[in-house]
Design an enzyme around this catalytic site. Structure first.
Site, PDB file in Angstrom:
ATOM      1  N   ARG A   1       3.384   2.184   2.535  1.00  0.00           N
ATOM      2  CA  ARG A   1       2.429   3.068   3.146  1.00  0.00           C
ATOM      3  C   ARG A   1       1.189   2.699   2.936  1.00  0.00           C
ATOM      4  O   ARG A   1       0.941   2.198   1.870  1.00  0.00           O
ATOM      5  CB  ARG A   1       2.652   4.552   2.195  1.00  0.00           C
ATOM      6  CG  ARG A   1       3.541   5.375   2.586  1.00  0.00           C
ATOM      7  CD  ARG A   1       3.383   6.668   1.795  1.00  0.00           C
ATOM      8  NE  ARG A   1       2.545   6.875   0.712  1.00  0.00           N
ATOM      9  CZ  ARG A   1       2.289   8.066   0.105  1.00  0.00           C
ATOM     10  NH1 ARG A   1       2.690   9.175   0.872  1.00  0.00           N
ATOM     11  NH2 ARG A   1       1.546   8.066  -1.074  1.00  0.00           N
TER      12      ARG A   1
ATOM     13  N   THR B   1      -4.522   5.250   5.291  1.00  0.00           N
ATOM     14  CA  THR B   1      -3.989   6.356   6.353  1.00  0.00           C
ATOM     15  C   THR B   1      -2.586   6.877   5.998  1.00  0.00           C
ATOM     16  O   THR B   1      -2.484   7.986   6.612  1.00  0.00           O
ATOM     17  CB  THR B   1      -3.531   5.439   7.677  1.00  0.00           C
ATOM     18  OG1 THR B   1      -2.476   4.423   7.361  1.00  0.00           O
ATOM     19  CG2 THR B   1      -4.856   4.603   7.873  1.00  0.00           C
TER      20      THR B   1
ATOM     21  N   ASP C   1       4.385   6.618  -8.715  1.00  0.00           N
ATOM     22  CA  ASP C   1       4.561   5.438  -7.539  1.00  0.00           C
ATOM     23  C   ASP C   1       5.815   5.049  -7.892  1.00  0.00           C
ATOM     24  O   ASP C   1       6.113   4.473  -9.059  1.00  0.00           O
ATOM     25  CB  ASP C   1       3.579   4.500  -7.405  1.00  0.00           C
ATOM     26  CG  ASP C   1       3.747   3.552  -6.187  1.00  0.00           C
ATOM     27  OD1 ASP C   1       5.017   3.186  -6.312  1.00  0.00           O
ATOM     28  OD2 ASP C   1       3.219   3.321  -5.385  1.00  0.00           O
TER      29      ASP C   1
ATOM     30  N   ASP D   1       6.306   1.103  -8.334  1.00  0.00           N
ATOM     31  CA  ASP D   1       5.550   0.593  -9.368  1.00  0.00           C
ATOM     32  C   ASP D   1       6.354   0.939 -10.799  1.00  0.00           C
ATOM     33  O   ASP D   1       6.262   0.104 -11.624  1.00  0.00           O
ATOM     34  CB  ASP D   1       4.152   1.206  -9.602  1.00  0.00           C
ATOM     35  CG  ASP D   1       3.302   0.755  -8.686  1.00  0.00           C
ATOM     36  OD1 ASP D   1       3.614  -0.653  -8.131  1.00  0.00           O
ATOM     37  OD2 ASP D   1       2.042   1.196  -8.374  1.00  0.00           O
TER      38      ASP D   1
HETATM   39  C1  PRP Z   1       6.703   4.719  -1.269  1.00  0.00           C
HETATM   40  C2  PRP Z   1       8.245   5.545  -1.352  1.00  0.00           C
HETATM   41  C3  PRP Z   1       8.690   5.713   0.143  1.00  0.00           C
HETATM   42  C4  PRP Z   1       7.182   6.249   0.585  1.00  0.00           C
HETATM   43  C5  PRP Z   1       7.091   7.646   0.778  1.00  0.00           C
HETATM   44  O1  PRP Z   1       6.821   3.830  -1.020  1.00  0.00           O
HETATM   45  O2  PRP Z   1       9.256   4.696  -1.952  1.00  0.00           O
HETATM   46  O3  PRP Z   1       8.958   4.638   0.952  1.00  0.00           O
HETATM   47  O4  PRP Z   1       6.254   5.814  -0.487  1.00  0.00           O
HETATM   48  O5  PRP Z   1       5.832   8.233   1.016  1.00  0.00           O
HETATM   49  P1  PRP Z   1       5.769   8.965   2.596  1.00  0.00           P
HETATM   50  O6  PRP Z   1       6.886   9.695   2.618  1.00  0.00           O
HETATM   51  O7  PRP Z   1       4.699   9.747   2.460  1.00  0.00           O
HETATM   52  O8  PRP Z   1       6.288   7.734   3.874  1.00  0.00           O
HETATM   53  P2  PRP Z   1       5.504   2.539  -1.001  1.00  0.00           P
HETATM   54  O9  PRP Z   1       4.594   2.757   0.492  1.00  0.00           O
HETATM   55  O10 PRP Z   1       4.679   3.160  -2.275  1.00  0.00           O
HETATM   56  O11 PRP Z   1       6.071   1.197  -0.831  1.00  0.00           O
HETATM   57  P3  PRP Z   1       6.920   0.443  -2.116  1.00  0.00           P
HETATM   58  O12 PRP Z   1       8.303   0.991  -2.153  1.00  0.00           O
HETATM   59  O13 PRP Z   1       6.818  -0.838  -1.615  1.00  0.00           O
HETATM   60  O14 PRP Z   1       6.355   0.840  -3.434  1.00  0.00           O
HETATM   61  N1  URA Z   2       5.634   7.276  -2.794  1.00  0.00           N
HETATM   62  C1  URA Z   2       5.685   7.302  -4.182  1.00  0.00           C
HETATM   63  O1  URA Z   2       6.115   6.386  -4.915  1.00  0.00           O
HETATM   64  N2  URA Z   2       5.308   8.552  -4.924  1.00  0.00           N
HETATM   65  C2  URA Z   2       5.051   9.659  -4.131  1.00  0.00           C
HETATM   66  O2  URA Z   2       4.396  10.442  -4.987  1.00  0.00           O
HETATM   67  C3  URA Z   2       4.533   9.604  -2.773  1.00  0.00           C
HETATM   68  C4  URA Z   2       4.937   8.433  -2.002  1.00  0.00           C
END
Ligand code: PRP
Ligand code: URA
Length: 209
Positions: free
Chosen positions: A104, A108, A200, A203
């Site tokens: 994400r 944005t 997150d 993380d």
């Molecule tokens: C997080 C999570 C989803 C997304 C959800 O990933 O694991 O993939 O956000 O958010 P959304 O429903 O608003 O799209 P992130 O973008 O943080 O990436 P990561 O898994 O690499 O940490």
């Molecule tokens: N992605 C995450 O990992 N946590 C949230 O709460 C939203 C998006």
């Protein structure tokens, strides 16, 4: 419209409570995500196809039901979805694993694709897309579109925590995709994080930040 299955099993609720806690270590978080995924997987895989197979027991020949050859494909959304893979593989060791890489954009909140590798026979398999978090729904909707574009027809989505906003977006984008969630939360905050959520997920699984 697709169905939304929210798990009310006490073991799942207990483990979800533990992963929400800010004091849960990455090691425990990873183990709990694996355990919750396994418990959810039991229900998510309820419609897997079976085939009749003739075997011999110590008593006689008989016909039993075994999983069809092309059964399950699981598709984690990188990176946090990786945390759910082993729980599903514990249940269905022959499942094939594909990957969709998305993150994400922090400004944005829109998903950006960086990787897609799926099993060749994806169109024959029941596909479960995995991601612990369904927040705005943008990442899940985009990942499911990639999987559909590669030919998959029978798709469901499993996550640990979902915001009502994400469920609505996903149902509107993919009314044919059933959604399995361990817990449905209250809302998104101004940074599009789930409230109360768990922070997150990537993380917390990998100890970054
Ligand atoms: C997080 C999570 C989803 C997304 C959800 O990933 O694991 O993939 O956000 O958010 P959304 O429903 O608003 O799209 P992130 O973008 O943080 O990436 P990561 O898994 O690499 O940490
Ligand atoms: N992605 C995450 O990992 N946590 C949230 O709460 C939203 C998006």
């Amino acid at each position: 419209m697709s169905k939304v299955h929210v798990f009310d099993h006490p073991l799942i609720q207990h483990k979800v409570a533990l992963i929400r806690d800010i004091n849960t270590s990455s090691k425990d978080f990873r183990e709990l995500v694996r355990e919750i995924s396994l418990l959810m997987g039991f229900e998510v895989t309820r419609d897997l196809r079976l085939k009749p197979v003739e075997i011999t027991t110590p008593i006689e020949k008989t016909t039993v039901n075994m999983l069809a050859d092309e059964d399950l494909a699981i598709v984690p959304i990188l990176r946090a979805g990786l945390g759910m893979v082993d729980g599903f593989l514990d249940l269905v060791p022959n499942a094939k694993v594909g990957f969709v890489g998305l993150y994400r954009d922090h400004e944005t909140h829109l998903p950006v694709e960086y990787y897609c590798k799926l099993p060749d026979d994806i169109e024959k398999r029941q596909v479960v897309v995995l991601d612990p978090m369904l927040a705005t729904g943008g990442s899940a909707a985009a990942a499911i579109q990639f999987v559909k574009d590669k030919g998959a027809k029978n798709i469901s989505f499993a996550c640990l925590i979902a915001a009502p906003e994400g469920i609505k977006v996903l149902q509107e984008a993919h009314p044919d995709v059933d959604i399995f969630v361990a817990a449905k939360d209250e809302k998104l905050n101004e940074d599009a994080y789930i409230v109360p959520g768990l922070g997150d997920a990537g993380d917390r699984i990998y100890g970054t930040k």
